[in-house]
Design an enzyme around this catalytic site. Structure first.
Site, PDB file in Angstrom:
ATOM      1  N   PHE A 157      38.763  35.523  36.458  1.00 35.23           N
ATOM      2  CA  PHE A 157      37.344  35.663  36.861  1.00 35.23           C
ATOM      3  C   PHE A 157      36.434  36.112  35.701  1.00 35.23           C
ATOM      4  N   ILE A 158      36.643  37.318  35.199  1.00 34.73           N
ATOM      5  CA  ILE A 158      35.689  37.848  34.215  1.00 34.73           C
ATOM      6  C   ILE A 158      35.880  37.152  32.870  1.00 34.73           C
ATOM      7  N   THR A 214      38.747  49.466  33.457  1.00 34.81           N
ATOM      8  CA  THR A 214      38.084  49.657  34.751  1.00 34.81           C
ATOM      9  C   THR A 214      37.711  51.119  34.988  1.00 34.81           C
ATOM     10  N   ASP A 215      36.718  51.333  35.823  1.00 38.28           N
ATOM     11  CA  ASP A 215      36.345  52.709  36.194  1.00 38.28           C
ATOM     12  C   ASP A 215      37.397  53.352  37.089  1.00 38.28           C
ATOM     13  N   GLU A 216      38.320  52.537  37.623  1.00 36.60           N
ATOM     14  CA  GLU A 216      39.321  53.097  38.539  1.00 36.60           C
ATOM     15  C   GLU A 216      40.284  54.054  37.854  1.00 36.60           C
ATOM     16  N   TYR A 259      47.941  49.763  40.267  1.00 33.43           N
ATOM     17  CA  TYR A 259      47.013  49.010  39.398  1.00 33.43           C
ATOM     18  C   TYR A 259      46.264  49.957  38.458  1.00 33.43           C
ATOM     19  N   SER A 260      45.587  50.959  39.035  1.00 37.88           N
ATOM     20  CA  SER A 260      44.741  51.794  38.178  1.00 37.88           C
ATOM     21  C   SER A 260      45.582  52.667  37.251  1.00 37.88           C
ATOM     22  N   LYS A 282      46.372  50.481  34.308  1.00 40.55           N
ATOM     23  CA  LYS A 282      45.178  50.315  33.459  1.00 40.55           C
ATOM     24  C   LYS A 282      44.930  51.611  32.674  1.00 40.55           C
ATOM     25  N   ASN A 328      32.924  44.103  39.666  1.00 41.55           N
ATOM     26  CA  ASN A 328      32.167  42.898  39.314  1.00 41.55           C
ATOM     27  C   ASN A 328      32.060  41.951  40.504  1.00 41.55           C
ATOM     28  N   PHE A 379      37.042  41.437  47.524  1.00 44.47           N
ATOM     29  CA  PHE A 379      36.207  41.748  48.689  1.00 44.47           C
ATOM     30  C   PHE A 379      35.054  40.754  48.912  1.00 44.47           C
ATOM     31  N   ILE A 380      34.184  40.598  47.924  1.00 51.12           N
ATOM     32  CA  ILE A 380      32.988  39.774  48.164  1.00 51.12           C
ATOM     33  C   ILE A 380      33.352  38.300  48.385  1.00 51.12           C
ATOM     34  N   GLN A 428      34.909  37.772  51.871  1.00 48.86           N
ATOM     35  CA  GLN A 428      33.975  37.801  53.013  1.00 48.86           C
ATOM     36  C   GLN A 428      33.039  36.597  52.987  1.00 48.86           C
TER      37      GLN A 428
HETATM   38  P1  NAD Z   1      41.678  38.214  37.383  1.00 50.62           P
HETATM   39  O1  NAD Z   1      42.877  38.631  38.162  1.00 50.62           O
HETATM   40  O2  NAD Z   1      40.663  37.334  38.037  1.00 50.62           O
HETATM   41  O3  NAD Z   1      42.146  37.459  36.044  1.00 50.62           O
HETATM   42  C1  NAD Z   1      43.211  37.905  35.276  1.00 50.62           C
HETATM   43  C2  NAD Z   1      43.641  36.775  34.338  1.00 50.62           C
HETATM   44  O4  NAD Z   1      44.723  37.256  33.514  1.00 50.62           O
HETATM   45  C3  NAD Z   1      44.160  35.531  35.059  1.00 50.62           C
HETATM   46  O5  NAD Z   1      43.641  34.361  34.462  1.00 50.62           O
HETATM   47  C4  NAD Z   1      45.670  35.600  34.871  1.00 50.62           C
HETATM   48  O6  NAD Z   1      46.299  34.313  34.849  1.00 50.62           O
HETATM   49  C5  NAD Z   1      45.749  36.289  33.520  1.00 50.62           C
HETATM   50  N1  NAD Z   1      47.037  36.971  33.323  1.00 50.62           N
HETATM   51  C6  NAD Z   1      47.694  37.769  34.208  1.00 50.62           C
HETATM   52  N2  NAD Z   1      48.848  38.190  33.665  1.00 50.62           N
HETATM   53  C7  NAD Z   1      48.919  37.662  32.408  1.00 50.62           C
HETATM   54  C8  NAD Z   1      49.869  37.739  31.357  1.00 50.62           C
HETATM   55  N3  NAD Z   1      50.985  38.459  31.485  1.00 50.62           N
HETATM   56  N4  NAD Z   1      49.600  37.081  30.211  1.00 50.62           N
HETATM   57  C9  NAD Z   1      48.463  36.360  30.070  1.00 50.62           C
HETATM   58  N5  NAD Z   1      47.550  36.234  31.030  1.00 50.62           N
HETATM   59  C10 NAD Z   1      47.763  36.885  32.190  1.00 50.62           C
HETATM   60  O7  NAD Z   1      41.033  39.560  36.861  1.00 50.62           O
HETATM   61  P2  NAD Z   1      39.507  39.921  36.537  1.00 50.62           P
HETATM   62  O8  NAD Z   1      38.865  40.444  37.763  1.00 50.62           O
HETATM   63  O9  NAD Z   1      38.887  38.791  35.801  1.00 50.62           O
HETATM   64  O10 NAD Z   1      39.717  41.152  35.543  1.00 50.62           O
HETATM   65  C11 NAD Z   1      39.777  40.953  34.138  1.00 50.62           C
HETATM   66  C12 NAD Z   1      39.909  42.302  33.462  1.00 50.62           C
HETATM   67  O11 NAD Z   1      38.797  43.117  33.776  1.00 50.62           O
HETATM   68  C13 NAD Z   1      41.146  43.107  33.887  1.00 50.62           C
HETATM   69  O12 NAD Z   1      41.671  43.747  32.754  1.00 50.62           O
HETATM   70  C14 NAD Z   1      40.593  44.115  34.893  1.00 50.62           C
HETATM   71  O13 NAD Z   1      41.387  45.284  34.903  1.00 50.62           O
HETATM   72  C15 NAD Z   1      39.225  44.364  34.320  1.00 50.62           C
HETATM   73  N6  NAD Z   1      38.191  44.801  35.282  1.00 50.62           N
HETATM   74  C16 NAD Z   1      37.962  44.069  36.414  1.00 50.62           C
HETATM   75  C17 NAD Z   1      36.938  44.453  37.276  1.00 50.62           C
HETATM   76  C18 NAD Z   1      36.604  43.665  38.535  1.00 50.62           C
HETATM   77  O14 NAD Z   1      35.757  44.092  39.297  1.00 50.62           O
HETATM   78  N7  NAD Z   1      37.214  42.504  38.774  1.00 50.62           N
HETATM   79  C19 NAD Z   1      36.178  45.593  37.003  1.00 50.62           C
HETATM   80  C20 NAD Z   1      36.459  46.320  35.832  1.00 50.62           C
HETATM   81  C21 NAD Z   1      37.458  45.900  34.976  1.00 50.62           C
HETATM   82  O1  TDX Z   2      39.081  42.352  52.718  1.00 52.27           O
HETATM   83  C1  TDX Z   2      38.724  43.388  52.159  1.00 52.27           C
HETATM   84  N1  TDX Z   2      38.037  44.318  52.887  1.00 52.27           N
HETATM   85  C2  TDX Z   2      37.603  45.487  52.336  1.00 52.27           C
HETATM   86  O2  TDX Z   2      36.966  46.303  53.030  1.00 52.27           O
HETATM   87  C3  TDX Z   2      38.978  43.659  50.758  1.00 52.27           C
HETATM   88  C4  TDX Z   2      39.731  42.650  49.931  1.00 52.27           C
HETATM   89  C5  TDX Z   2      38.508  44.825  50.235  1.00 52.27           C
HETATM   90  N2  TDX Z   2      37.850  45.734  50.989  1.00 52.27           N
HETATM   91  C6  TDX Z   2      37.298  46.964  50.373  1.00 52.27           C
HETATM   92  C7  TDX Z   2      38.229  47.734  49.477  1.00 52.27           C
HETATM   93  C8  TDX Z   2      37.262  48.320  48.475  1.00 52.27           C
HETATM   94  O3  TDX Z   2      36.662  49.490  48.995  1.00 52.27           O
HETATM   95  O4  TDX Z   2      36.236  46.495  49.515  1.00 52.27           O
HETATM   96  C9  TDX Z   2      36.180  47.269  48.326  1.00 52.27           C
HETATM   97  C10 TDX Z   2      36.378  46.360  47.123  1.00 52.27           C
HETATM   98  O5  TDX Z   2      37.718  45.873  47.165  1.00 52.27           O
HETATM   99  P1  TDX Z   2      38.341  44.954  46.013  1.00 52.27           P
HETATM  100  O6  TDX Z   2      37.501  43.735  45.854  1.00 52.27           O
HETATM  101  O7  TDX Z   2      39.777  44.780  46.302  1.00 52.27           O
HETATM  102  O8  TDX Z   2      38.066  45.826  44.707  1.00 52.27           O
HETATM  103  P2  TDX Z   2      38.546  47.299  44.252  1.00 52.27           P
HETATM  104  O9  TDX Z   2      39.823  47.683  44.886  1.00 52.27           O
HETATM  105  O10 TDX Z   2      37.371  48.205  44.377  1.00 52.27           O
HETATM  106  O11 TDX Z   2      38.852  46.982  42.692  1.00 52.27           O
HETATM  107  C11 TDX Z   2      37.957  46.107  41.960  1.00 52.27           C
HETATM  108  O12 TDX Z   2      37.131  46.832  41.103  1.00 52.27           O
HETATM  109  C12 TDX Z   2      37.717  47.446  40.001  1.00 52.27           C
HETATM  110  C13 TDX Z   2      38.756  45.069  41.154  1.00 52.27           C
HETATM  111  O13 TDX Z   2      39.592  44.338  42.022  1.00 52.27           O
HETATM  112  C14 TDX Z   2      39.539  45.728  40.062  1.00 52.27           C
HETATM  113  O14 TDX Z   2      40.203  44.752  39.261  1.00 52.27           O
HETATM  114  C15 TDX Z   2      38.595  46.512  39.198  1.00 52.27           C
HETATM  115  O15 TDX Z   2      39.302  47.226  38.247  1.00 52.27           O
END
Ligand code: NAD
Ligand code: TDX
Length: 344
Positions: A11-12, A127-129, A160-161, A164, A190, A200-201, A204
């Site tokens: 994603f990111i 991540t902030d987690e 996970y956290s 990280k 994000n 989550f987003i 839903q």
């Molecule tokens: P994501 O799960 O959508 O994408 C992760 C990507 O990493 C995927 O393309 C997957 O194929 C690849 N990957 C997984 N294991 C691998 C490996 N062993 N070698 C190479 N590639 C591998 O995750 P995201 O939401 O895009 O998050 C990206 C980064 O940002 C992560 O480090 C996450 O901790 C951090 N982050 C995410 C959020 C959020 O809200 N999604 C917020 C803060 C920080």
């Molecule tokens: O179906 C759902 N219903 C629901 O209420 C899901 C999937 C989640 N939730 C809640 C759990 C959390 O309070 O929504 C909130 C957001 O959930 P997630 O999207 O799973 O995110 P979160 O656990 O907060 O972690 C996300 O933000 C920090 C990312 O997945 C992480 O990769 C990032 O580090």
């Protein structure tokens, strides 16, 4: 400038690669991605296909030391690594923590050893987690409420956290002990295009598109600090170009909202009854609230978010998922089957 982007098919990372390829013609990008369930070649097809591809995609594991060493070695002077690759979903980590240990800890270790050997610049995306959670309070009636800063002690809740947090500490140690040229950023939740439907987003949004009631964990009062992925990635570029080596930058856009507010807004935007959601079993160890103090990033690097209104960001995201069903549809049924097994 040459960039190695790990996890660039997720994603990111993919949003980072697509925006960089479009806005910075001087940057050559290699993506290293294992293409797990969360990575998708199709997301990058607009920049990896065609006669003159802007981006090279290498399918491989960030924990594969030999491969990582070769790719980092190819960067040359002025090259940099942006490390997004991770297992990223809390719910999965509660079910099977091993891939999190493998990728988030051993993968970051392999990358650190390669940048140490080749003297390459590294930006580690986190991540902030890692800070755990904050007490629940209505963000609107407590303006002096606490927020995470770079000084907040690490206190991760989930596998996970915790992995990280461990990866951040490895980066800090490699900076101090070996002089590795690295920065770290810790961002809040994000949202935006190309996010997996397990999160989550998008879960839903796609439920609403399918006429299925959104599923909200517990009482829905948990608070997340939402930021548009484009603003996160603009901050990553600011840190990469102007950040101080060894520094940690927190990234957030003052987007606090509880989960009920997000779901009710999505339902309203789709023209549905705002109460047409289900409360389901809570996530074990569910973090209550995240909130970011991004003043270092704002004051030192001059970064400002472009997306300041969560409602209009959610509207655009709903429209994106309506317009891009072919991208997410193949993953939807299997994702929901997994949630059904968990009773969520
Ligand atoms: P994501 O799960 O959508 O994408 C992760 C990507 O990493 C995927 O393309 C997957 O194929 C690849 N990957 C997984 N294991 C691998 C490996 N062993 N070698 C190479 N590639 C591998 O995750 P995201 O939401 O895009 O998050 C990206 C980064 O940002 C992560 O480090 C996450 O901790 C951090 N982050 C995410 C959020 C959020 O809200 N999604 C917020 C803060 C920080
Ligand atoms: O179906 C759902 N219903 C629901 O209420 C899901 C999937 C989640 N939730 C809640 C759990 C959390 O309070 O929504 C909130 C957001 O959930 P997630 O999207 O799973 O995110 P979160 O656990 O907060 O972690 C996300 O933000 C920090 C990312 O997945 C992480 O990769 C990032 O580090």
């Amino acid at each position: 400038m040459k960039l190695l982007v790990t996890g660039g098919a997720g994603f990111i990372g993919a949003n980072f690669v697509l925006a960089t390829a479009q806005q910075r013609p001087d940057v050559e990008i290699t993506v290293l991605d294992k293409l797990t369930y969360a990575g998708d070649r199709a997301t990058l097809s607009s920049v990896t296909g065609g006669p003159d591809p802007r981006v090279r995609l290498v399918e491989g594991d960030v924990a594969d030391s030999a491969l990582v060493d070769r790719l980092v070695g190819e960067l040359g002077d002025g090259g940099a690594v942006v490390h997004f690759a991770a297992e990223s979903h809390n719910d999965n980590s509660l079910h099977d923590p091993w891939p999190f240990v493998q990728t988030n800890l051993l993968g970051t270790y392999a990358l650190l050893e390669a940048v140490r050997k080749h003297g390459a610049r590294l930006h580690h995306v986190s991540t902030d987690e890692v800070y755990g959670d904050l007490p629940l309070a209505d963000p609107s009636d407590d303006p002096d409420r606490s927020r995470f800063t770079a000084e907040t002690p690490y206190n991760p809740s989930s596998p996970y956290s915790a992995t990280k947090a461990g990866s951040d500490l490895l980066v800090r140690a490699w900076v101090r002990s070996f002089g590795v040229q690295a920065t770290i950023s810790n961002c809040s939740n994000n949202y935006g295009p190309w996010q997996h439907v397990e999160k989550f987003i998008p879960r839903q949004v796609t439920n609403i598109i399918d006429g299925v009631r959104p599923k909200v964990y517990g009482a829905g009062t948990n608070v997340r600090d939402w930021i548009h992925v484009e603003d996160h990635n603009r901050a990553v570029w600011a840190v990469l170009q102007r950040g101080r080596i060894g520094e940690t930058y927190l990234i957030g856009a003052d987007g606090e909202a509880n989960n009920l507010r997000v779901v009710r807004t999505l339902l309203e935007l789709a023209g549905r009854d705002a109460d047409a959601y289900d409360l389901v079993a809570d996530r074990p160890g569910h973090d209550l609230r995240y909130a970011i103090d991004a003043s270092l990033l704002r004051d030192e690097l001059g970064w400002r978010p472009l997306h300041r209104d969560l409602r209009s960001g959610l509207k655009a995201t709903l429209e994106w998922y309506r317009d891009n069903e072919a991208w997410w549809r193949p993953r939807k049924a299997a994702t929901e089957a997994k949630y059904a097994q968990l009773g969520r």
